[in-house]
Design an enzyme around this catalytic site. Sequence first.
Site, PDB file in Angstrom:
ATOM      1  N   SER A 148       0.844  -1.185   0.000  1.00  0.00           N
ATOM      2  CA  SER A 148       0.000   0.000   0.000  1.00  0.00           C
ATOM      3  C   SER A 148       0.890   1.250   0.000  1.00  0.00           C
ATOM      4  CB  SER A 148      -0.836  -0.055   1.276  1.00  0.00           C
ATOM      5  OG  SER A 148      -2.043   0.618   1.114  1.00  0.00           O
ATOM      6  N   GLY A 185      -2.913  -0.428  -4.087  1.00  0.00           N
ATOM      7  CA  GLY A 185      -1.708   0.146  -3.488  1.00  0.00           C
ATOM      8  C   GLY A 185      -1.364   1.549  -3.954  1.00  0.00           C
ATOM      9  N   GLU A 219      -7.400  -3.452  -7.868  1.00  0.00           N
ATOM     10  CA  GLU A 219      -8.170  -3.492  -6.623  1.00  0.00           C
ATOM     11  C   GLU A 219      -7.707  -2.405  -5.645  1.00  0.00           C
ATOM     12  OE1 GLU A 219      -7.437  -7.695  -5.896  1.00  0.00           O
ATOM     13  OE2 GLU A 219      -5.710  -7.177  -4.645  1.00  0.00           O
ATOM     14  N   GLY A 221      -7.938   0.633  -2.878  1.00  0.00           N
ATOM     15  CA  GLY A 221      -8.801   1.005  -1.758  1.00  0.00           C
ATOM     16  C   GLY A 221      -8.576   2.459  -1.406  1.00  0.00           C
ATOM     17  N   ARG A 222      -7.371   2.717  -0.840  1.00  0.00           N
ATOM     18  CA  ARG A 222      -7.035   4.053  -0.340  1.00  0.00           C
ATOM     19  C   ARG A 222      -7.266   5.155  -1.373  1.00  0.00           C
ATOM     20  NH1 ARG A 222      -3.256   4.749   3.570  1.00  0.00           N
ATOM     21  NH2 ARG A 222      -2.451   2.685   3.092  1.00  0.00           N
ATOM     22  N   TYR A 262       1.438   3.921  12.126  1.00  0.00           N
ATOM     23  CA  TYR A 262       2.392   4.063  11.018  1.00  0.00           C
ATOM     24  C   TYR A 262       3.184   5.376  11.060  1.00  0.00           C
ATOM     25  CZ  TYR A 262      -0.826   0.658   8.865  1.00  0.00           C
ATOM     26  OH  TYR A 262      -1.626  -0.416   8.595  1.00  0.00           O
ATOM     27  N   CYS A 287      -4.818   6.477  26.985  1.00  0.00           N
ATOM     28  CA  CYS A 287      -3.648   6.416  27.868  1.00  0.00           C
ATOM     29  C   CYS A 287      -2.481   5.700  27.188  1.00  0.00           C
ATOM     30  CB  CYS A 287      -4.026   5.744  29.187  1.00  0.00           C
ATOM     31  SG  CYS A 287      -5.007   6.848  30.180  1.00  0.00           S
ATOM     32  N   GLU A 288      -1.955   6.314  26.164  1.00  0.00           N
ATOM     33  CA  GLU A 288      -0.779   5.829  25.436  1.00  0.00           C
ATOM     34  C   GLU A 288      -0.037   7.069  24.954  1.00  0.00           C
ATOM     35  OE1 GLU A 288       0.276   2.696  24.570  1.00  0.00           O
ATOM     36  OE2 GLU A 288      -1.463   1.597  25.327  1.00  0.00           O
ATOM     37  N   TYR A 316      -8.814   3.352   5.692  1.00  0.00           N
ATOM     38  CA  TYR A 316      -8.160   2.790   6.881  1.00  0.00           C
ATOM     39  C   TYR A 316      -8.379   3.687   8.107  1.00  0.00           C
ATOM     40  CZ  TYR A 316      -6.287   0.091   3.100  1.00  0.00           C
ATOM     41  OH  TYR A 316      -6.197  -0.686   1.985  1.00  0.00           O
TER      42      TYR A 316
END
Length: 366
Positions: A148, A185, A219, A221-222, A262, A287-288, A316
């Site tokens: 991707s 991709g 195919e 997506g993004r 990412y 809490c991260e 996504y």
Amino acid sequence: MYYSVKANSNQSIIKILSKLGSGIDVVSGEELMRALAAKVAPKKIIFEGVGKTKNDLILAIKKGIKQINVESIEELLLINKTAKSLGKIANVGIRINPNIDAKSLKKISTGNKKDKFGIPTTDLNQVVIIAKKSKNINLKGISCHVGSQIFSLSVYEKVFKKIKETARFFINNNINIKNLNLGGGMGFDKTKNKKFQIKGFKKLVDKHFRNLPYEISFEPGRYIVAESGTLIAKIITTKKSGQSNFIILDAGMNIFLRPALYGAHHNIVSIIKRRASINYNVAGPICESSDIFGKNVFLPKQYTGDYVAIQDVGAYGSVMSSNYNSKELAAEILIYKNRFTIIRKRQKIKDLISKDIIPRWLGDFH
Ligand SMILES: Cc1ncc(COP(=O)(O)O)c(C=O)c1O
């Protein structure tokens, strides 16, 4: 085109794309059920994914979808066995692993020989032997998806050559390959000012496939849905920590994971127009420490109760959201011209809590 539902699987989005004439690419039995629920014709659905269960395959074969793209020799054998038990013949394609570097993030690369996806081209002799022996599969396609967020056309050129070479290999072995799926991709990233060269991509496809007798498909997506989504979040509070000004939003990595997962950057804009510009760190409530949407974001002065918009979250985004920290999933609203409709209701914490089961044998603690 087969829109890759994994990028955004809301049934309204599936419906829009299929009304526009697109086919649908699913990567799980659950996505297949979603596509069928959105009334996509089975003949417009292709199914990939490295972990198809027997029940997934039964559903796909019974419904007679266009093609199941096979990711391993084991799966090829299972499809044949399953189709036989149902008295059917399943159309299959082979997803090859071409061992090509997508020149993208490691976490979203799928076409290296160490990745779990596809069948290595070194195993194709075995595929030929099995395909010839298996009476309940009709091997008619080849597919390849190497990752991707790809911006390099030279990556696609390598993939195209490998796909053509594979098609010739099968045809030389008397297997009648009819369709080639060139994958998805295609990259989208506004913050890095990068643009996928769609015209160059078209030229490349023409150069390699124009005069060949195959049905060609993709195919993505993004590239199709990324720009269409905006996350509207409310400011719970502002705070100063040392020299840093923080905005704490009511949406965090639970609602939009890409920055934390990412290190993805997305533009953040203020909904309210005010003059002064302040350097903010924009964070979620989770809490991260990685629950940060952006550092050094210049915005007009913000107050508790204001809203900000995080842009280009259509791909996504909601599909990767979770109930971490027991947070409810957000509502989704579809807007078209002067119309809008809630296309997914906000989750309710009481529904989440009600899913827990406390065994009687734990008794009461006093
Ligand atoms: C098999 C397959 N096809 C298509 C896609 C869509 O990719 P993208 O959204 O980058 O176009 C993916 C995503 O990784 C995938 O795994």
